[in-house]
Design a protein around this motif. Sequence first.
Motif, PDB file in Angstrom:
ATOM      1  N   VAL A  91      -1.361  -3.664  -0.611  1.00 31.96           N
ATOM      2  CA  VAL A  91      -0.694  -3.213   0.618  1.00 31.96           C
ATOM      3  C   VAL A  91      -1.722  -2.930   1.709  1.00 31.96           C
ATOM      4  O   VAL A  91      -1.548  -3.323   2.870  1.00 31.96           O
ATOM      5  N   ASP A  92      -2.795  -2.253   1.355  1.00 23.87           N
ATOM      6  CA  ASP A  92      -3.837  -1.981   2.342  1.00 23.87           C
ATOM      7  C   ASP A  92      -4.482  -3.281   2.805  1.00 23.87           C
ATOM      8  O   ASP A  92      -4.746  -3.469   3.992  1.00 23.87           O
ATOM      9  N   GLU A 125       9.653   0.388  -4.982  1.00 23.47           N
ATOM     10  CA  GLU A 125      10.798   0.046  -5.813  1.00 23.47           C
ATOM     11  C   GLU A 125      12.097   0.089  -4.999  1.00 23.47           C
ATOM     12  O   GLU A 125      12.962  -0.773  -5.143  1.00 23.47           O
ATOM     13  N   VAL A 126      12.236   1.107  -4.149  1.00 21.99           N
ATOM     14  CA  VAL A 126      13.410   1.196  -3.278  1.00 21.99           C
ATOM     15  C   VAL A 126      13.439   0.006  -2.320  1.00 21.99           C
ATOM     16  O   VAL A 126      14.486  -0.608  -2.079  1.00 21.99           O
ATOM     17  N   PHE A 127      12.288  -0.342  -1.758  1.00 26.01           N
ATOM     18  CA  PHE A 127      12.178  -1.480  -0.837  1.00 26.01           C
ATOM     19  C   PHE A 127      12.600  -2.773  -1.525  1.00 26.01           C
ATOM     20  O   PHE A 127      13.397  -3.555  -0.980  1.00 26.01           O
ATOM     21  N   LEU A 128      12.090  -3.012  -2.728  1.00 23.82           N
ATOM     22  CA  LEU A 128      12.436  -4.235  -3.452  1.00 23.82           C
ATOM     23  C   LEU A 128      13.935  -4.296  -3.751  1.00 23.82           C
ATOM     24  O   LEU A 128      14.561  -5.349  -3.587  1.00 23.82           O
ATOM     25  N   ALA A 129      14.500  -3.179  -4.187  1.00 26.71           N
ATOM     26  CA  ALA A 129      15.919  -3.147  -4.536  1.00 26.71           C
ATOM     27  C   ALA A 129      16.807  -3.470  -3.335  1.00 26.71           C
ATOM     28  O   ALA A 129      17.909  -4.021  -3.493  1.00 26.71           O
ATOM     29  N   ALA A 150       4.305  -3.157   3.891  1.00 26.84           N
ATOM     30  CA  ALA A 150       3.061  -2.544   4.380  1.00 26.84           C
ATOM     31  C   ALA A 150       3.257  -1.963   5.780  1.00 26.84           C
ATOM     32  O   ALA A 150       2.757  -0.864   6.085  1.00 26.84           O
ATOM     33  N   VAL A 151       3.980  -2.682   6.635  1.00 21.93           N
ATOM     34  CA  VAL A 151       4.243  -2.180   7.990  1.00 21.93           C
ATOM     35  C   VAL A 151       5.073  -0.895   7.930  1.00 21.93           C
ATOM     36  O   VAL A 151       4.809   0.069   8.668  1.00 21.93           O
ATOM     37  N   SER A 152       6.060  -0.865   7.049  1.00 17.67           N
ATOM     38  CA  SER A 152       6.853   0.363   6.918  1.00 17.67           C
ATOM     39  C   SER A 152       6.001   1.523   6.438  1.00 17.67           C
ATOM     40  O   SER A 152       6.212   2.676   6.838  1.00 17.67           O
ATOM     41  N   MET A 181       2.776   1.852   7.107  1.00 12.19           N
ATOM     42  CA  MET A 181       1.950   2.235   8.255  1.00 12.19           C
ATOM     43  C   MET A 181       2.724   3.159   9.195  1.00 12.19           C
ATOM     44  O   MET A 181       2.185   4.142   9.701  1.00 12.19           O
ATOM     45  N   GLU A 182       4.009   2.829   9.402  1.00 15.50           N
ATOM     46  CA  GLU A 182       4.808   3.608  10.354  1.00 15.50           C
ATOM     47  C   GLU A 182       5.219   4.968   9.789  1.00 15.50           C
ATOM     48  O   GLU A 182       5.597   5.863  10.535  1.00 15.50           O
ATOM     49  N   ARG A 183       5.135   5.104   8.473  1.00 10.92           N
ATOM     50  CA  ARG A 183       5.402   6.418   7.887  1.00 10.92           C
ATOM     51  C   ARG A 183       4.321   7.417   8.290  1.00 10.92           C
ATOM     52  O   ARG A 183       4.575   8.604   8.462  1.00 10.92           O
ATOM     53  N   VAL A 184       3.100   6.922   8.406  1.00 14.77           N
ATOM     54  CA  VAL A 184       1.967   7.789   8.723  1.00 14.77           C
ATOM     55  C   VAL A 184       1.960   8.157  10.198  1.00 14.77           C
ATOM     56  O   VAL A 184       1.742   9.312  10.585  1.00 14.77           O
ATOM     57  N   ARG A 185       2.206   7.158  11.026  1.00 16.32           N
ATOM     58  CA  ARG A 185       2.209   7.401  12.467  1.00 16.32           C
ATOM     59  C   ARG A 185       3.069   6.336  13.111  1.00 16.32           C
ATOM     60  O   ARG A 185       2.807   5.148  12.948  1.00 16.32           O
ATOM     61  N   GLN A 186       4.086   6.711  13.851  1.00 22.06           N
ATOM     62  CA  GLN A 186       4.992   5.749  14.458  1.00 22.06           C
ATOM     63  C   GLN A 186       4.553   5.406  15.881  1.00 22.06           C
ATOM     64  O   GLN A 186       3.780   6.132  16.496  1.00 22.06           O
ATOM     65  N   GLY A 187       5.095   4.277  16.341  1.00 22.67           N
ATOM     66  CA  GLY A 187       4.781   3.855  17.706  1.00 22.67           C
ATOM     67  C   GLY A 187       3.782   2.718  17.705  1.00 22.67           C
ATOM     68  O   GLY A 187       3.471   2.112  16.675  1.00 22.67           O
ATOM     69  N   GLU A 188       3.272   2.454  18.896  1.00 16.55           N
ATOM     70  CA  GLU A 188       2.354   1.328  19.031  1.00 16.55           C
ATOM     71  C   GLU A 188       1.088   1.528  18.219  1.00 16.55           C
ATOM     72  O   GLU A 188       0.492   0.578  17.707  1.00 16.55           O
ATOM     73  N   LEU A 189       0.602   2.762  18.129  1.00 20.07           N
ATOM     74  CA  LEU A 189      -0.578   3.058  17.317  1.00 20.07           C
ATOM     75  C   LEU A 189      -0.119   3.619  15.972  1.00 20.07           C
ATOM     76  O   LEU A 189      -0.058   4.832  15.769  1.00 20.07           O
TER      77      LEU A 189
END
Length: 533
Positions: free
Chosen positions: A122-123, A84-88, A58-60, A62-70
């Motif tokens: 995830v949300d 699926e890629v993450f699980l693998a 879920a954190v990854s 979130m960071e896809r949308v906007r990186q950094g502290e916010l």
Amino acid sequence: MFSVKEAENLSPFELGLFLEKSAKKAVKNSVPLNAGRGNPNWTAAAPREAFFLLGLFAVSEMERVRQGELSGMPARMEMLGRFEVFLAAQKETPGKNLLVGIWGKGERILGADKHDWLFEFVDAITGDNYPNPDRVLNYVEKAIKAYLEKEIFKGLKRPFDIFAVEGGTAGICYLFDSLVSNFLLQPGDKIALMIPTFTPYLEIPQLSRYRFDVVQIRSTPELIDGRLTYQFNSREIEKLRDSSIKAVFMVNPSNPSSSALKEETILQLKDIVQMDNPDLMILTDDVYGTFVPKFQSVFSVLPFNTACIYSFSKYFGATGWRLGTIALAEKNVFDAKLKRLSQEFTRELEIRYEVITKETEKFKFIDRLVADSREVALNHAAGLSTPQQVQMALFSLFSLLDEEESYKKKAQSICRYRQKLLYEELDLVMPFDHYDSAYYCEFDLLDWMKTHFGEQFGLDFQKETSITNFLMRLALEHGLVLLKGSGFGGSEWSVRISLANLETKDYKEIGRRIKKMVSDEFLKWQFERGQVK
């Protein structure tokens, strides 16, 4: 520091906290043992690991949308492939394997395509939104319902709703509060308590807000094939034929006697409801149901009349998570009774809920529970936190995918083995397995003294002291904390021992320390009578 007289009036748990402090200070040559609390000393690791892995994903996102502290909020588009890629990429662990299992069978269990439930989980695990729906999230609800049907509501043939709450304790408070707020119970009304029982069910009815007229339905020891169980004889259950009794509260399996209701008792309850008391409201707390091999909930037999509280705390070692549910059949006695309230009460409730609905007559009791949990005015912010709901769903899915019931067998066996060690040390009659949760042990200390040290010694000991004084000395002199059963509605000299919260080896030691203290008192008694020198 409490005097014995002051300690007599403390609730069992408050006395236990005081005794715990005393035991820690007093013991010099032995380790303090607190067998008072029911918090288990095991945890379900795999669903927790799955929770944290899902949180990392879920954190990854979130960071896809906007990186950094916010960072941003998870975006639904193409999430399936990324998951699926993450699980693998994860190493083989029980948590990963659980997520893989859910991924493979989640559509069948949750009744939805992967994209829908994955995005909800995830949300939700990020905690970035208010709970919506506020009663329980859509796919979390499906997971919990499937779990309850498998583990607690075997044989249930009616649809039901659930409200996700902050543990069983919140469920208890919410139910009492909404029953009174909606005039289904009023101060002075007659209710029944099946005792012994968890102390809040004894203490809450006496509060000034409630002041119920309480009828006690008391269980008694019963031997089946030479083994002990605590059951309600038919004469006690017959008290519920009195239609002036509006509600009955039970913990099933019981706390602290750890016995589930016999099948005959549940059938007798069914006959009472059908023949004499059709409006009886039944509230059952089934938190220990998973520890009984073939448990049957009253909810599965009498769903129309029953509200069921279930907590995930004990079975999964999750008391700190505060995870529980209230279950009500879609058609139930609570809604039926609301429709028959007087015009005066109906008008009051229209005013109470007018900020939520203009059709109060259609506002179901379970939705009123949600609103009342936030004093109505904060209904828009009601509901259990979404990360908590995800953990509850993962516990449920973990159980549903455990087709060999490996976890359940281990949880049941550890309690039963500890029970065996304690009972052998104290030479107690072992419980009848079929109804026994083996989560607690309750026995009458005075009866045990009379059996093992003689009737006269027991009578004299009873005259000279009290169970509270005995427990205070047991903590101070032997570093052992037990709770008194009378605070749960048990006999004056009964004690409760948790079989869940200490190391297995400690249960023989508990027996030894009890025997040591009583043996010392017996020798002193013999010396005073000139029987020994």
